[in-house]
Scaffold this motif. Structure first.
Motif, PDB file in Angstrom:
ATOM      1  N   GLU A  20       0.848  -1.194   0.000  1.00 36.66           N
ATOM      2  CA  GLU A  20       0.000   0.000   0.000  1.00 36.66           C
ATOM      3  C   GLU A  20       0.886   1.247   0.000  1.00 36.66           C
ATOM      4  O   GLU A  20       0.665   2.202  -0.745  1.00 36.66           O
ATOM      5  N   ILE A  24       1.457   4.222  -2.997  1.00 35.34           N
ATOM      6  CA  ILE A  24       1.343   5.671  -2.800  1.00 35.34           C
ATOM      7  C   ILE A  24       2.653   6.377  -3.144  1.00 35.34           C
ATOM      8  O   ILE A  24       2.669   7.427  -3.795  1.00 35.34           O
ATOM      9  N   GLN A  27       2.856   6.528  -6.849  1.00 39.98           N
ATOM     10  CA  GLN A  27       1.906   7.536  -7.343  1.00 39.98           C
ATOM     11  C   GLN A  27       2.470   8.939  -7.168  1.00 39.98           C
ATOM     12  O   GLN A  27       2.419   9.769  -8.082  1.00 39.98           O
ATOM     13  N   MET A  91      -3.379  14.051   0.208  1.00 37.91           N
ATOM     14  CA  MET A  91      -2.542  13.516  -0.866  1.00 37.91           C
ATOM     15  C   MET A  91      -2.339  14.551  -1.972  1.00 37.91           C
ATOM     16  O   MET A  91      -1.236  14.727  -2.494  1.00 37.91           O
ATOM     17  N   GLU A 173       2.543   6.819   2.718  1.00 35.12           N
ATOM     18  CA  GLU A 173       3.522   6.268   1.784  1.00 35.12           C
ATOM     19  C   GLU A 173       4.400   5.268   2.525  1.00 35.12           C
ATOM     20  O   GLU A 173       4.176   4.992   3.701  1.00 35.12           O
TER      21      GLU A 173
END
Lengths: 225, 256
Positions: A20, A24, A27, A91, A173
């Motif tokens: 996970e 992030i 991304q 985010m 993150e």
């Protein structure tokens, strides 16, 4: 003592949580490079205009960002913008902070790329009647981008690592995930080693892939005849 | 004092380019010290002279790659030095230029080097631009290089492609800035041949070159420049066989 068996155990049992975080982190890096290079491009072009105030503004932006810590910039954006009434997901604010930061560095890279295009290219384009906009779009930029692409790849790798700073503002993150796990299981060394290994795999693979891409692009240049 | 009479290439018909009192300074350095020149349609004018004499600067001023300090350049009735951006683009489209270093676009294949300006600047449909490019490449013997990257061409091929790129815009005049100076000796001929053919077809040309044989054979009119001025001008016979000025004589003695 470092408990090596524990390292493996943490990796296996907490794999979904780490993944996970990886998602992030990637991304963040992806959007930052994408939007950061666009911002850098705009800034780099603005720094070449004849409008002195615009040039000064961009120079100040680049100098300020390069001269202040990333963490301070992140805190300023993530906690500062909401105070000014900008309500955005955490985010998104983080990406904005990273883009503002990366844009300044990208602007420098792109400026170097634009400067690397020979003066004769501009003269040839102008002699054919191209406007300065057409010259930029069809002649200078494509050549500059090619020169800049490897550096942009490096920037992607750098942001994978630098985005770890966002653990300070509670974005899930990779570093934050690891920190959260460690503060529950108290295996700080082992958990952080797992995080470090995952970071290393990410940057190593990214570097290799980018190198491959670069080589292929160079080959396309010379063997296409 | 007698009025200054512009040099006139004289052999052609109407005047295509009219240069009046052209001055160019680089800082304190006077590179052009007041050039007057009429170029008539269909004429081939060859500029010769020692390096640093201002001949390249004169040529590059005509399409405003160098901005003149003073003077006029009237091209087809318009003063190039006073043209706005739009007008300058239109004027430049009618003046082809060929550079010493070719300046082909390295990120574009030969075909795209030739068609990029017609398509992007003049909005010529792609098929039409490519058809014309093919025809021109055939004429210079490069049709087999259609799909090639510039870096895979020899110097002579690069320069021929660069000439085609300029011709693709249907210019009324061609400016050649030392087109063979960067070439290996064995490739000079192929480029000069293309230029000779162009001249034969009636193209108006201004050529800066050190190729004296070419100048004599193809030039309608020779200008000898030194120190920012046109020192001597005339037909090849006049300038090469009976130079009147000492500076011309000295220069020719060195190069011939």
């Amino acid at each position: 003592m470092i408990n090596f068996a524990k390292i493996w155990e943490i990796l296996v049992t907490k794999f979904p949580a780490f993944m996970e975080g990886v998602e992030i982190t990637l991304q963040l890096a992806f959007f930052t490079v994408l939007l950061g290079s666009l911002l850098g491009l705009v800034v780099a072009i603005c720094r070449r205009t004849r409008l002195a105030p615009l040039r000064w503004l961009m120079n100040i932006y680049v100098a300020f960002i390069r001269g202040t810590p990333l963490l301070v910039q992140v805190l300023l954006v993530v906690y500062g913008l909401p105070q000014l009434g900008v309500k955005l997901p955490r985010m998104t604010l983080c990406i904005i902070a990273l883009v503002i930061n990366s844009g300044a560095y990208m602007a420098e890279l792109i400026r170097a790329g634009l400067q690397s295009v020979a003066k004769g290219q501009v003269e040839a384009a102008e002699s054919l009647g191209m406007s300065s906009g057409q010259t930029m779009l069809y002649i200078i930029l494509p050549q500059a981008v090619k020169v800049t692409l490897p550096a942009m790849g490096n920037e992607f790798v750098a942001i994978i690592k630098e985005s770890s700073i966002l653990y300070a503002v509670g974005v899930y993150e990779l570093t934050y995930q690891a920190y959260k796990l460690a503060s529950v299981n108290y295996y700080y060394i082992e958990t952080m080693i797992v995080a470090a290994l995952i970071y290393f795999v990410l940057t190593y693979v990214a570097t290799k892939l980018l190198g491959l891409l670069e080589r292929r692009m160079r080959r396309a240049d010379t063997s296409a005849a | 004092m007698p009025t200054r009479q512009p040099l006139d290439s004289g052999s052609g018909q109407e005047i295509l380019i009219q240069i009046e009192g052209l001055v160019k300074n680089f800082g304190k350095l006077e590179v052009l010290k007041g050039i007057d020149l009429n170029v008539r349609k269909g004429d081939v004018i060859v500029l010769i002279g020692p390096s640093g004499s201002g001949k390249s600067t004169l040529l590059r001023s005509i399409n405003l790659l160098e901005k003149p300090t003073a003077g006029k350049i009237i091209f087809e009735g318009n003063d190039v030095t006073q043209a706005g951006k739009k007008e300058l683009s239109l004027l430049r489209q009618r003046m082809g230029m060929v550079f010493q270093q070719f300046n082909l676009f390295p990120h574009l294949k030969v075909k795209d080097n030739i068609t990029v300006a017609p398509i992007r600047v003049r909005n010529t449909p792609k098929e039409e631009a490519e058809a014309k490019a093919r025809k021109l490449l055939e004429r210079v013997g490069l049709i087999d290089k259609w799909d090639t990257w510039p870096q895979n061409l020899s110097g002579g091929q690069k320069q021929r492609a660069a000439i085609v790129r300029a011709l693709a815009m249907d210019p009324d005049v061609m400016l050649f800035d030392e087109p063979t100076s960067a070439l290996d000796p064995e490739m000079v001929g192929e480029v000069l041949d293309v230029m000779k053919n162009l001249a034969r077809e009636g193209m108006t040309m201004l050529v800066v070159t050190h190729e004296m044989r070419f100048a004599r054979e193809v030039g309608d009119y020779i200008l000898f420049m030194d120190d920012g001025q046109i020192v001597e001008a005339g037909t090849p016979e006049q300038v090469f066989d009976h130079p009147q000025q000492k500076r011309t004589q000295d220069f020719l003695q060195k190069v011939l």
